[in-house]
Design a protein around this motif. Sequence first.
Motif, PDB file in Angstrom:
ATOM      1  N   ARG A  22      10.820   2.390   7.140  1.00  0.00           N
ATOM      2  CA  ARG A  22      10.960   3.850   7.221  1.00  0.00           C
ATOM      3  C   ARG A  22      10.685   4.318   8.652  1.00  0.00           C
ATOM      4  NH1 ARG A  22       7.737   7.440   3.769  1.00  0.00           N
ATOM      5  NH2 ARG A  22       9.596   8.742   3.678  1.00  0.00           N
ATOM      6  N   PRO A  23      11.428   3.817   9.633  1.00  0.00           N
ATOM      7  CA  PRO A  23      11.126   4.194  11.023  1.00  0.00           C
ATOM      8  C   PRO A  23      11.232   5.687  11.274  1.00  0.00           C
ATOM      9  CG  PRO A  23      13.267   3.103  10.870  1.00  0.00           C
ATOM     10  CD  PRO A  23      12.589   2.909   9.546  1.00  0.00           C
ATOM     11  N   GLN A  24      12.120   6.368  10.538  1.00  0.00           N
ATOM     12  CA  GLN A  24      12.280   7.812  10.737  1.00  0.00           C
ATOM     13  C   GLN A  24      11.050   8.576  10.261  1.00  0.00           C
ATOM     14  OE1 GLN A  24      13.535   6.056   8.259  1.00  0.00           O
ATOM     15  NE2 GLN A  24      12.997   7.235   6.429  1.00  0.00           N
ATOM     16  N   ALA A  25      10.247   7.960   9.398  1.00  0.00           N
ATOM     17  CA  ALA A  25       9.020   8.584   8.880  1.00  0.00           C
ATOM     18  C   ALA A  25       7.783   7.869   9.409  1.00  0.00           C
ATOM     19  CB  ALA A  25       9.029   8.556   7.354  1.00  0.00           C
ATOM     20  N   LEU A  26       7.928   7.220  10.564  1.00  0.00           N
ATOM     21  CA  LEU A  26       6.823   6.480  11.183  1.00  0.00           C
ATOM     22  C   LEU A  26       6.224   5.453  10.225  1.00  0.00           C
ATOM     23  CD1 LEU A  26       4.976   9.293  13.213  1.00  0.00           C
ATOM     24  CD2 LEU A  26       6.704   7.674  14.016  1.00  0.00           C
ATOM     25  N   GLY A  27       7.084   4.904   9.376  1.00  0.00           N
ATOM     26  CA  GLY A  27       6.628   3.846   8.479  1.00  0.00           C
ATOM     27  C   GLY A  27       5.684   4.291   7.393  1.00  0.00           C
ATOM     28  N   ALA A  28       5.631   5.583   7.095  1.00  0.00           N
ATOM     29  CA  ALA A  28       4.699   6.087   6.087  1.00  0.00           C
ATOM     30  C   ALA A  28       4.899   5.361   4.757  1.00  0.00           C
ATOM     31  CB  ALA A  28       4.878   7.592   5.897  1.00  0.00           C
ATOM     32  N   VAL A  29       3.798   4.956   4.144  1.00  0.00           N
ATOM     33  CA  VAL A  29       3.824   4.143   2.926  1.00  0.00           C
ATOM     34  C   VAL A  29       3.953   5.042   1.702  1.00  0.00           C
ATOM     35  CG1 VAL A  29       2.530   2.498   1.522  1.00  0.00           C
ATOM     36  CG2 VAL A  29       2.452   2.338   4.023  1.00  0.00           C
ATOM     37  N   THR A  30       5.038   4.877   0.954  1.00  0.00           N
ATOM     38  CA  THR A  30       5.262   5.639  -0.265  1.00  0.00           C
ATOM     39  C   THR A  30       4.717   4.897  -1.476  1.00  0.00           C
ATOM     40  OG1 THR A  30       7.393   4.614  -0.753  1.00  0.00           O
ATOM     41  CG2 THR A  30       7.418   6.530   0.724  1.00  0.00           C
ATOM     42  N   HIS A  31       4.652   5.609  -2.596  1.00  0.00           N
ATOM     43  CA  HIS A  31       4.181   4.989  -3.836  1.00  0.00           C
ATOM     44  C   HIS A  31       5.102   3.833  -4.227  1.00  0.00           C
ATOM     45  CE1 HIS A  31       2.363   5.797  -8.108  1.00  0.00           C
ATOM     46  NE2 HIS A  31       2.067   4.605  -7.639  1.00  0.00           N
ATOM     47  N   GLY A  32       6.396   4.032  -4.073  1.00  0.00           N
ATOM     48  CA  GLY A  32       7.342   2.974  -4.395  1.00  0.00           C
ATOM     49  C   GLY A  32       7.135   1.728  -3.558  1.00  0.00           C
ATOM     50  N   MET A  33       6.801   1.911  -2.284  1.00  0.00           N
ATOM     51  CA  MET A  33       6.528   0.769  -1.405  1.00  0.00           C
ATOM     52  C   MET A  33       5.281   0.012  -1.855  1.00  0.00           C
ATOM     53  SD  MET A  33       7.378   2.679   2.195  1.00  0.00           S
ATOM     54  CE  MET A  33       6.941   1.345   3.330  1.00  0.00           C
ATOM     55  N   VAL A  34       4.257   0.756  -2.269  1.00  0.00           N
ATOM     56  CA  VAL A  34       3.025   0.124  -2.770  1.00  0.00           C
ATOM     57  C   VAL A  34       3.331  -0.759  -3.974  1.00  0.00           C
ATOM     58  CG1 VAL A  34       0.837   0.607  -3.951  1.00  0.00           C
ATOM     59  CG2 VAL A  34       1.439   1.865  -1.877  1.00  0.00           C
ATOM     60  N   LEU A  35       4.084  -0.218  -4.927  1.00  0.00           N
ATOM     61  CA  LEU A  35       4.396  -0.965  -6.142  1.00  0.00           C
ATOM     62  C   LEU A  35       5.258  -2.184  -5.834  1.00  0.00           C
ATOM     63  CD1 LEU A  35       5.129   2.037  -8.529  1.00  0.00           C
ATOM     64  CD2 LEU A  35       3.072   0.622  -8.481  1.00  0.00           C
ATOM     65  N   ALA A  36       6.239  -2.008  -4.948  1.00  0.00           N
ATOM     66  CA  ALA A  36       7.131  -3.119  -4.619  1.00  0.00           C
ATOM     67  C   ALA A  36       6.395  -4.236  -3.888  1.00  0.00           C
ATOM     68  CB  ALA A  36       8.302  -2.611  -3.773  1.00  0.00           C
ATOM     69  N   LEU A  37       5.519  -3.870  -2.955  1.00  0.00           N
ATOM     70  CA  LEU A  37       4.776  -4.879  -2.201  1.00  0.00           C
ATOM     71  C   LEU A  37       3.828  -5.637  -3.114  1.00  0.00           C
ATOM     72  CD1 LEU A  37       4.031  -6.309   0.388  1.00  0.00           C
ATOM     73  CD2 LEU A  37       2.519  -4.394   0.977  1.00  0.00           C
ATOM     74  N   ARG A  38       3.164  -4.937  -4.008  1.00  0.00           N
ATOM     75  CA  ARG A  38       2.260  -5.614  -4.949  1.00  0.00           C
ATOM     76  C   ARG A  38       3.022  -6.636  -5.791  1.00  0.00           C
ATOM     77  NH1 ARG A  38      -2.571  -5.083  -8.102  1.00  0.00           N
ATOM     78  NH2 ARG A  38      -2.662  -7.081  -9.180  1.00  0.00           N
ATOM     79  N   ALA A  39       4.172  -6.230  -6.318  1.00  0.00           N
ATOM     80  CA  ALA A  39       4.946  -7.137  -7.161  1.00  0.00           C
ATOM     81  C   ALA A  39       5.415  -8.363  -6.373  1.00  0.00           C
ATOM     82  CB  ALA A  39       6.143  -6.396  -7.756  1.00  0.00           C
ATOM     83  N   GLN A  40       5.835  -8.157  -5.126  1.00  0.00           N
ATOM     84  CA  GLN A  40       6.328  -9.269  -4.328  1.00  0.00           C
ATOM     85  C   GLN A  40       5.202 -10.218  -3.932  1.00  0.00           C
ATOM     86  OE1 GLN A  40       9.916  -9.739  -3.434  1.00  0.00           O
ATOM     87  NE2 GLN A  40       8.803 -11.671  -3.507  1.00  0.00           N
ATOM     88  N   LEU A  41       4.042  -9.666  -3.579  1.00  0.00           N
ATOM     89  CA  LEU A  41       2.903 -10.521  -3.230  1.00  0.00           C
ATOM     90  C   LEU A  41       2.471 -11.355  -4.425  1.00  0.00           C
ATOM     91  CD1 LEU A  41       0.709  -8.169  -0.999  1.00  0.00           C
ATOM     92  CD2 LEU A  41       2.154 -10.082  -0.256  1.00  0.00           C
ATOM     93  N   ASP A  42       2.482 -10.764  -5.612  1.00  0.00           N
ATOM     94  CA  ASP A  42       2.127 -11.517  -6.814  1.00  0.00           C
ATOM     95  C   ASP A  42       3.119 -12.662  -7.029  1.00  0.00           C
ATOM     96  OD1 ASP A  42      -0.029  -9.874  -7.252  1.00  0.00           O
ATOM     97  OD2 ASP A  42       0.914  -8.705  -8.857  1.00  0.00           O
ATOM     98  N   ALA A  43       4.410 -12.394  -6.810  1.00  0.00           N
ATOM     99  CA  ALA A  43       5.418 -13.438  -6.999  1.00  0.00           C
ATOM    100  C   ALA A  43       5.266 -14.551  -5.968  1.00  0.00           C
ATOM    101  CB  ALA A  43       6.815 -12.821  -6.923  1.00  0.00           C
TER     102      ALA A  43
END
Length: 352
Positions: A22-43
């Motif tokens: 999200r370079p246009q938003a200075l990489g701000a972390v959204t709720h969707g990003m939190v959920l996606a990263l958690r799922a990928q790290l678990d995998a």
Amino acid sequence: MSAPAEILFERRGAAGIVTLNRPQALGAVTHGMVLALRAQLDAWADDAAVTRVIVTSAPGRAFSAGGDIRALYDLGRAGQHDKALQFWRDEYPLNTVIKTYRKPYVALIDGIVMGGGVGVSVHGSHRVAGDKYAFAMPEVGIGFFPDVGATWFLPRLPGRLGTYCALTGDRLNAADACAAGLATHRVASSRFAELLDALCGNVSVDAVLAAFAEAAEEGPVAPHRATIERLFDGESVEAILAKLDREAAGGAAADWAGKVVANIRTKSPTSLKVALAQMRHGAGWTFAQCMQAEFRIVSRIVREHDFYEGVRAAIIDKDNAPRWQPATLDAVTPVEIERHFAALDAGDLDLS
């Protein structure tokens, strides 16, 4: 045409690569990003072909300048406090997963890293600072508090540097971050692409980083470290401000202290006192205790005035003239601060 994904995942060689996108938003972390990263790290944790995780960001000014504060502001203003709290219910366990991840977790940070961006990087095993690295936890300036594990990592910085960061929100560059232990390695930005490629091979992460790392020069905060340790050891915000005022009136670091004390006085009085309590409590707490305390705090702050007023002044109206309630430090009682740390009726956050 669909919008680009906010966070990208890729397998390359032995590495799982995460790109904050999200370079246009200075990489701000959204709720969707939190959920996606958690799922990928678990995998990836259970994938024997992935021996290390690398977190980077799309080219721009920031690695990640924080959480998606505007979305949380909008939810709170609409009275949807429980929906807003779900973001932190998911973010804090993600921070915990990163802290306890059993594979090397390498953050390549070349830009602004604040708030939620710190949360997805500082708890990893390896944090690499590029030329544009700029760390800060500026939450007290928007009526919030240093979270994403800051109750744990700020008190463990050398001297009183963590208290200084919490109360001022000032930035540390790559050199200061390496000296403090916030970053583990200093690598020139021009070598980041080459480093990423090397990390995707089977050579150990430590060996690759050792081959690329360079000595960090002295940062701009370094000359003030002894002064920070001397002036930021007070047991109250008022005591720290009094020390800074005395220094500004004729001490050896008068000019510096004058600027620092003026900056602190622009922050939310409640946030300042909560943050100092975090620094003092957190020094003796486990990581889990720190994260659970932060959820207790955010569960109160999301229903209070200063967070919404701070975001209004900084992000919505951009008048930089917040009207804090209470407006003065002496109006914020110890009982009020300890209320933020009190047990929740629903029990502590499950960090699993």
